[in-house]
Design a protein around this motif. Sequence first.
Motif, PDB file in Angstrom:
ATOM      1  N   GLU A 107      38.846 -10.237 -49.619  1.00 58.39           N
ATOM      2  CA  GLU A 107      37.630  -9.427 -49.636  1.00 58.39           C
ATOM      3  C   GLU A 107      36.871  -9.565 -50.951  1.00 58.39           C
ATOM      4  N   GLN A 108      37.566  -9.947 -52.009  1.00 61.11           N
ATOM      5  CA  GLN A 108      36.947 -10.078 -53.326  1.00 61.11           C
ATOM      6  C   GLN A 108      36.428 -11.491 -53.592  1.00 61.11           C
ATOM      7  N   LEU A 109      36.658 -12.409 -52.675  1.00 58.39           N
ATOM      8  CA  LEU A 109      36.162 -13.772 -52.869  1.00 58.39           C
ATOM      9  C   LEU A 109      34.637 -13.800 -52.792  1.00 58.39           C
ATOM     10  N   PRO A 110      34.007 -14.702 -53.515  1.00 61.81           N
ATOM     11  CA  PRO A 110      32.555 -14.856 -53.378  1.00 61.81           C
ATOM     12  C   PRO A 110      32.190 -15.177 -51.932  1.00 61.81           C
ATOM     13  N   GLU A 111      31.004 -14.782 -51.516  1.00 59.38           N
ATOM     14  CA  GLU A 111      30.582 -15.021 -50.125  1.00 59.38           C
ATOM     15  C   GLU A 111      30.592 -16.501 -49.768  1.00 59.38           C
ATOM     16  N   LEU A 213      42.080 -18.217 -56.257  1.00 60.08           N
ATOM     17  CA  LEU A 213      41.550 -18.836 -55.033  1.00 60.08           C
ATOM     18  C   LEU A 213      40.093 -19.227 -55.210  1.00 60.08           C
ATOM     19  N   GLY A 214      39.333 -18.378 -55.881  1.00 58.09           N
ATOM     20  CA  GLY A 214      37.934 -18.691 -56.132  1.00 58.09           C
ATOM     21  C   GLY A 214      37.757 -19.972 -56.901  1.00 58.09           C
ATOM     22  N   GLU A 215      38.617 -20.163 -57.930  1.00 55.80           N
ATOM     23  CA  GLU A 215      38.573 -21.387 -58.740  1.00 55.80           C
ATOM     24  C   GLU A 215      38.909 -22.598 -57.883  1.00 55.80           C
ATOM     25  N   ILE A 216      39.977 -22.497 -57.116  1.00 57.26           N
ATOM     26  CA  ILE A 216      40.489 -23.639 -56.364  1.00 57.26           C
ATOM     27  C   ILE A 216      39.596 -23.980 -55.178  1.00 57.26           C
ATOM     28  N   LEU A 217      39.199 -22.975 -54.407  1.00 56.26           N
ATOM     29  CA  LEU A 217      38.486 -23.233 -53.153  1.00 56.26           C
ATOM     30  C   LEU A 217      37.030 -23.591 -53.361  1.00 56.26           C
TER      31      LEU A 217
END
Length: 219
Positions: A107-111, A213-217
């Motif tokens: 839920e906290q990941l960027p859109e 996850l944000g960095e990797i994805l």
Amino acid sequence: AAHIPPMMLRSIATSSALLATAVLAACSPASAPEKDSAGAVKSGGAQASCLSRAYPEIGGPISLVSDSGARVTEADFKGRPTLIYFGFTYCPDVCPMTLVNVERAYEQLPESVEPPQTLLISVDPERDTPEVLASYVKAPRFPKNLVGLTGTPEEIRAAADEFLSDFSRVEQSESQSEYTMDHTSLLYLMDENWQLKTFFTHEDTAETISACLGEILQD
């Protein structure tokens, strides 16, 4: 309870110093991410650690049955990143708390960042049939894309061995459930080629998982 059994650590340490380092790292408390004055997560620190956990010896082929009853292998999940957790539906606290934490991280990941596929591989095939898993994965606070996998005891042990994950049955004669399962509590992030990208421990928060996850994805 959920932990990395000493038996597993001894085995890894004797077979490969590199793998011992990888799993021992999973036993260490994870640091909270550093933030700047605006509250944004800084690079380096915990993030640098997260991005340096891609051990090629962890992860491998699986052959299991999904909660829909279909036979699946790792080939069915290639093409997209996949987050994997070994647990079981009768787990009283660690498993549901971990899965809720994963959903909070998503839920906290960027859109612009799509959450990875999410798999729960049961270590309790005696109770966790595809039907049981199909109901369990629909819990409101679990990841919306969660898929449960089960199989024969031999298939599950083989899958766990590929991820250096361990589990054992613990009898509880005084309990209505009769037994519980001790198991390794790690989250494994596989890339689109089913190669380990990083892993998270039970010490990781929704914030540290989301930041990593944000960095990797986004790459």
